[in-house]
Each structure stands twice: as structure tokens, then as C-alpha cells.
Design a protein around this motif. Sequence first.
Motif, PDB file in Angstrom:
ATOM      1  N   SER A 276       0.447  -1.475   0.018  1.00  0.00           N
ATOM      2  CA  SER A 276       0.158  -0.109   0.007  1.00  0.00           C
ATOM      3  C   SER A 276       1.050   1.199   0.207  1.00  0.00           C
ATOM      4  N   ASP A 277       0.489   2.249  -0.610  1.00  0.00           N
ATOM      5  CA  ASP A 277       0.459   3.647  -0.546  1.00  0.00           C
ATOM      6  C   ASP A 277       2.739   3.356  -1.480  1.00  0.00           C
ATOM      7  N   GLY A 278       2.594   2.419  -1.951  1.00  0.00           N
ATOM      8  CA  GLY A 278       4.355   2.134  -2.773  1.00  0.00           C
ATOM      9  C   GLY A 278       5.294   1.632  -1.500  1.00  0.00           C
ATOM     10  N   GLU A 279       4.758   0.648  -0.239  1.00  0.00           N
ATOM     11  CA  GLU A 279       5.808   0.065   0.372  1.00  0.00           C
ATOM     12  C   GLU A 279       4.639  -1.207   0.908  1.00  0.00           C
ATOM     13  N   ILE A 280       6.254  -2.061   1.291  1.00  0.00           N
ATOM     14  CA  ILE A 280       5.162  -3.466   1.590  1.00  0.00           C
ATOM     15  C   ILE A 280       5.035  -3.153   3.306  1.00  0.00           C
ATOM     16  N   VAL A 281       4.159  -4.181   3.744  1.00  0.00           N
ATOM     17  CA  VAL A 281       3.984  -4.066   4.985  1.00  0.00           C
ATOM     18  C   VAL A 281       3.925  -5.426   5.659  1.00  0.00           C
ATOM     19  N   VAL A 282       5.078  -5.875   6.666  1.00  0.00           N
ATOM     20  CA  VAL A 282       4.724  -7.264   6.955  1.00  0.00           C
ATOM     21  C   VAL A 282       4.143  -7.964   8.907  1.00  0.00           C
ATOM     22  N   GLY A 283       3.599  -8.273   8.560  1.00  0.00           N
ATOM     23  CA  GLY A 283       3.493  -8.875   9.972  1.00  0.00           C
ATOM     24  C   GLY A 283       4.222  -9.699  10.698  1.00  0.00           C
ATOM     25  N   VAL A 284       4.741  -9.457  11.352  1.00  0.00           N
ATOM     26  CA  VAL A 284       5.628 -10.434  12.146  1.00  0.00           C
ATOM     27  C   VAL A 284       5.444 -11.291  13.665  1.00  0.00           C
ATOM     28  N   PRO A 285       4.915 -12.645  14.056  1.00  0.00           N
ATOM     29  CA  PRO A 285       4.050 -13.047  14.901  1.00  0.00           C
ATOM     30  C   PRO A 285       4.761 -12.353  15.880  1.00  0.00           C
ATOM     31  N   ASP A 286       4.215 -12.891  17.225  1.00  0.00           N
ATOM     32  CA  ASP A 286       4.947 -12.911  18.877  1.00  0.00           C
ATOM     33  C   ASP A 286       6.468 -13.677  18.695  1.00  0.00           C
ATOM     34  N   ARG A 287       7.270 -12.322  19.411  1.00  0.00           N
ATOM     35  CA  ARG A 287       8.637 -13.005  19.685  1.00  0.00           C
ATOM     36  C   ARG A 287       9.819 -13.030  18.505  1.00  0.00           C
ATOM     37  N   GLY A 288       9.347 -12.581  16.936  1.00  0.00           N
ATOM     38  CA  GLY A 288       9.443 -12.822  15.731  1.00  0.00           C
ATOM     39  C   GLY A 288       9.907 -13.954  15.004  1.00  0.00           C
ATOM     40  N   ARG A 289       8.704 -14.869  15.435  1.00  0.00           N
ATOM     41  CA  ARG A 289       8.764 -16.098  15.679  1.00  0.00           C
ATOM     42  C   ARG A 289       8.192 -15.670  13.756  1.00  0.00           C
ATOM     43  N   LEU A 290       8.825 -16.228  12.353  1.00  0.00           N
ATOM     44  CA  LEU A 290       8.276 -16.131  10.996  1.00  0.00           C
ATOM     45  C   LEU A 290       9.412 -17.237  10.241  1.00  0.00           C
ATOM     46  N   SER A 291       8.697 -18.071   9.738  1.00  0.00           N
ATOM     47  CA  SER A 291       9.903 -18.945   9.202  1.00  0.00           C
ATOM     48  C   SER A 291       9.441 -18.145   7.292  1.00  0.00           C
ATOM     49  N   ARG A 292      10.827 -19.397   6.946  1.00  0.00           N
ATOM     50  CA  ARG A 292      11.381 -18.299   5.883  1.00  0.00           C
ATOM     51  C   ARG A 292      10.243 -18.875   4.747  1.00  0.00           C
ATOM     52  N   ALA A 293      10.017 -19.891   4.911  1.00  0.00           N
ATOM     53  CA  ALA A 293       9.112 -20.246   3.606  1.00  0.00           C
ATOM     54  C   ALA A 293       7.600 -19.209   3.671  1.00  0.00           C
ATOM     55  N   THR A 294       7.753 -18.675   5.021  1.00  0.00           N
ATOM     56  CA  THR A 294       6.046 -18.007   5.305  1.00  0.00           C
ATOM     57  C   THR A 294       6.386 -16.626   4.536  1.00  0.00           C
ATOM     58  N   LEU A 295       8.142 -15.885   5.545  1.00  0.00           N
ATOM     59  CA  LEU A 295       8.725 -14.985   4.863  1.00  0.00           C
ATOM     60  C   LEU A 295       8.744 -14.661   2.993  1.00  0.00           C
ATOM     61  N   GLU A 296       9.129 -15.753   2.752  1.00  0.00           N
ATOM     62  CA  GLU A 296       9.476 -15.444   1.305  1.00  0.00           C
ATOM     63  C   GLU A 296       8.252 -16.205   0.084  1.00  0.00           C
TER      64      GLU A 296
END
Length: 146
Positions: free
Chosen positions: A80-100
Amino acid sequence: MRFPILLSLLVSVSLAPSSAVADQDDPLGAEASELAERISREFSRVLHTELARPIPVRLLPDEQFYSEMALPEHSVAIYSDGEIVVGVPDRGRLSRATLERTLRHELVHPYLDTLTGGRTPAWIDEGFAKSLEGRPEDTREIKLHE
């Protein structure tokens, strides 16, 4: 409690060398930067176009993401508005597969904006993003230009 990733980290996606800005001491930021650069190169090759400008990517803790972006809780990211914003679950847990998968989906939007001058109907925009969020080998069959 300290959030384990740099809040509001900017990852500028561009094909120019050394254009990705990330806290290299932050594993998630470095990973997001590397993935965004690789995906951007792939999409530029497959879609036969370059992004008009770098696309900032912000990684936010879920609570801040939902509060700031005013999205339903099933959303994980937005372009939105020329940027990507990603929500990161509690304590920064985000798998590489999900991020990709998330970055692949969201990066389709600025490429379609570039190709169509921002005139892509929402249903095509989301459908195309959904189809390209999968594995990189899925893009081998995409042919927008002959």
C-alpha cells in the motif's frame, strides 16, 4: 520485553548493487533483504520489466501491524502507498517459507503497477499475486510478452 527484530526495518528492493538496507545483525532483517532482492531479480526476468523505484519493506510486530494498517487479523502483509508492510508474529517467529511466500505475493503488486501504470483491476492483481506466491519454478511458464 524487547522485540527481537528491528522494528520498522526498511528493506529497499532494487536491482542496484548494495541497495538493500537491513540490519545485518538482525537475522530476520537480513533474510528479508536477501529474499526480496532474489525475488525482485526473478520477477524482473520473468515479467520483462524493472521496478520504477525501490520498494520499502517494513517488518512490524503483529500488534503494531494490525493497529497501524487497520486490517483484519487473517492478513499477514499489505502492499500500500508504495511500500510492503509485513506483520511478524510474537517474538519474531516467522518461518523462511512464510516470509518468502509473503514477499513473493506482495512484490507482484508493484510489478503489475509498473506494467500497467497502476491500472490493474483488483481481481487480476490479487489473482496474479496468488499464482506467483508459490515456488520460484512456478514462474517458468509465465509469459506476458513474446
